[in-house]
Design a protein around this motif. Sequence first.
Motif, PDB file in Angstrom:
ATOM      1  N   ILE A  79      32.461  49.301  35.178  1.00  9.79           N
ATOM      2  CA  ILE A  79      32.455  47.843  35.179  1.00  9.79           C
ATOM      3  C   ILE A  79      31.800  47.370  36.491  1.00  9.79           C
ATOM      4  N   ASP A  80      30.994  46.312  36.414  1.00  9.39           N
ATOM      5  CA  ASP A  80      30.394  45.760  37.638  1.00  9.39           C
ATOM      6  C   ASP A  80      31.345  44.731  38.214  1.00  9.39           C
ATOM      7  N   VAL A  81      31.676  44.910  39.486  1.00  6.21           N
ATOM      8  CA  VAL A  81      32.581  43.960  40.136  1.00  6.21           C
ATOM      9  C   VAL A  81      31.797  43.247  41.229  1.00  6.21           C
ATOM     10  N   MET A  82      31.846  41.918  41.208  1.00  2.74           N
ATOM     11  CA  MET A  82      31.089  41.122  42.178  1.00  2.74           C
ATOM     12  C   MET A  82      32.043  40.290  43.022  1.00  2.74           C
ATOM     13  N   TYR A  83      31.642  40.067  44.254  1.00  2.00           N
ATOM     14  CA  TYR A  83      32.468  39.273  45.163  1.00  2.00           C
ATOM     15  C   TYR A  83      31.602  38.189  45.790  1.00  2.00           C
ATOM     16  N   PHE A  84      32.179  37.003  45.949  1.00  2.00           N
ATOM     17  CA  PHE A  84      31.417  35.909  46.553  1.00  2.00           C
ATOM     18  C   PHE A  84      32.178  35.272  47.713  1.00  2.00           C
ATOM     19  N   ALA A  85      31.410  34.621  48.578  1.00  2.00           N
ATOM     20  CA  ALA A  85      31.921  33.844  49.724  1.00  2.00           C
ATOM     21  C   ALA A  85      32.825  34.723  50.601  1.00  2.00           C
ATOM     22  N   ILE A 122      32.473  50.158  39.280  1.00  3.96           N
ATOM     23  CA  ILE A 122      33.761  50.828  39.400  1.00  3.96           C
ATOM     24  C   ILE A 122      34.158  51.499  38.087  1.00  3.96           C
ATOM     25  N   GLU A 123      34.687  52.699  38.233  1.00  5.00           N
ATOM     26  CA  GLU A 123      35.227  53.426  37.082  1.00  5.00           C
ATOM     27  C   GLU A 123      36.698  53.051  37.018  1.00  5.00           C
ATOM     28  N   THR A 124      37.095  52.401  35.952  1.00  2.00           N
ATOM     29  CA  THR A 124      38.493  51.980  35.863  1.00  2.00           C
ATOM     30  C   THR A 124      38.949  51.963  34.417  1.00  2.00           C
ATOM     31  N   VAL A 131      42.739  42.041  34.378  1.00  2.00           N
ATOM     32  CA  VAL A 131      42.239  41.696  35.709  1.00  2.00           C
ATOM     33  C   VAL A 131      43.315  42.021  36.757  1.00  2.00           C
ATOM     34  N   ALA A 132      44.550  41.623  36.470  1.00  2.00           N
ATOM     35  CA  ALA A 132      45.642  41.850  37.429  1.00  2.00           C
ATOM     36  C   ALA A 132      45.793  43.342  37.736  1.00  2.00           C
ATOM     37  N   ALA A 133      45.653  44.190  36.716  1.00  2.00           N
ATOM     38  CA  ALA A 133      45.778  45.636  36.915  1.00  2.00           C
ATOM     39  C   ALA A 133      44.611  46.162  37.758  1.00  2.00           C
ATOM     40  N   LEU A 134      43.420  45.603  37.552  1.00  2.00           N
ATOM     41  CA  LEU A 134      42.256  45.995  38.358  1.00  2.00           C
ATOM     42  C   LEU A 134      42.476  45.601  39.822  1.00  2.00           C
ATOM     43  N   VAL A 135      43.024  44.414  40.029  1.00  2.00           N
ATOM     44  CA  VAL A 135      43.302  43.955  41.394  1.00  2.00           C
ATOM     45  C   VAL A 135      44.295  44.916  42.064  1.00  2.00           C
ATOM     46  N   ASP A 136      45.326  45.338  41.344  1.00  2.00           N
ATOM     47  CA  ASP A 136      46.308  46.276  41.910  1.00  2.00           C
ATOM     48  C   ASP A 136      45.643  47.600  42.280  1.00  2.00           C
ATOM     49  N   THR A 139      38.219  32.642  33.981  1.00  2.00           N
ATOM     50  CA  THR A 139      39.378  33.015  33.179  1.00  2.00           C
ATOM     51  C   THR A 139      40.594  33.188  34.097  1.00  2.00           C
ATOM     52  N   ASP A 140      41.648  33.838  33.583  1.00  2.32           N
ATOM     53  CA  ASP A 140      42.873  34.013  34.366  1.00  2.32           C
ATOM     54  C   ASP A 140      43.063  35.478  34.732  1.00  2.32           C
ATOM     55  N   PHE A 141      43.977  35.701  35.677  1.00  2.00           N
ATOM     56  CA  PHE A 141      44.208  37.075  36.123  1.00  2.00           C
ATOM     57  C   PHE A 141      44.915  37.940  35.078  1.00  2.00           C
ATOM     58  N   ASP A 142      45.521  37.313  34.070  1.00  2.00           N
ATOM     59  CA  ASP A 142      46.159  38.141  33.039  1.00  2.00           C
ATOM     60  C   ASP A 142      45.200  38.453  31.875  1.00  2.00           C
TER      61      ASP A 142
END
Lengths: 146, 82
Positions: free
Chosen positions: B2-8, B21-23, B28-33, B61-64
């Motif tokens: 999965i491509d993960v992008m970050y801004f600011a 990232i291989e996940t 989303v919440a599980a990826l954040v953890d 969207t939402d974290f869940d």
Amino acid sequence: MQVRVQTEPFDAGAELNAFTAATSGAGAVVSFSGIVRDVDGGLQEMEIEHYPGMTEKAIAKITEEAVTRWSLVDALVIHRHGTLHVGTPIMMVATAAPHRVDAFAAAEFLMDYLKSRAPFWKKELTASGADWVAARDEDEDALRRW
Amino acid sequence: MIDVMYFAWVRERIGVPSERIETSAPTVAALVDELKAREERYAAAFEDVSALRVALDQELTDFDASLEGVREVAFFPPMTGG
């Protein structure tokens, strides 16, 4: 409907004239321009970061919604990113409708949504350093009226 | 993958604009953890997710939200356009 996301400055007056000239059937054209404002301590420059791809899609979606909801004849959104200087334009919206009430409402709706739902992030550079501009609760609250 | 992008400031805290990232995180919440457990810089960036927003395939969207079929995840602070 026109959406432009660009680094170059633009001439809001010339854009508005061109938009108005190309609009037929409208009795009202409303426009808003956002300008880089100075801050305490003196703004050296503003950096605007965005999310290429999502930015264009998000603005197009918001604009399409405005066109449908207020039966606009046409709408224009220009938003810059990159390095901007005090007094230069950041963005503009223009809406054309048969009557002014709809043109004003659609322009306000577009502005409220661009502030909080288009993926742009402003950073202010002053003599004391660089700071990301924090989103304001009032801007999020403003969306509820729509 | 999965491509993960970050801004600011999220990008600045993590130190890269994007990564692949291989996940097998289901949400989303599980990826954040998963990310937070990796390194301190992720833990710092994701310390308070209420201060963050997330987009999946360029839609807010939402974290869940589920990551099933998602190709691109982006994390960023509340937007300041206009």
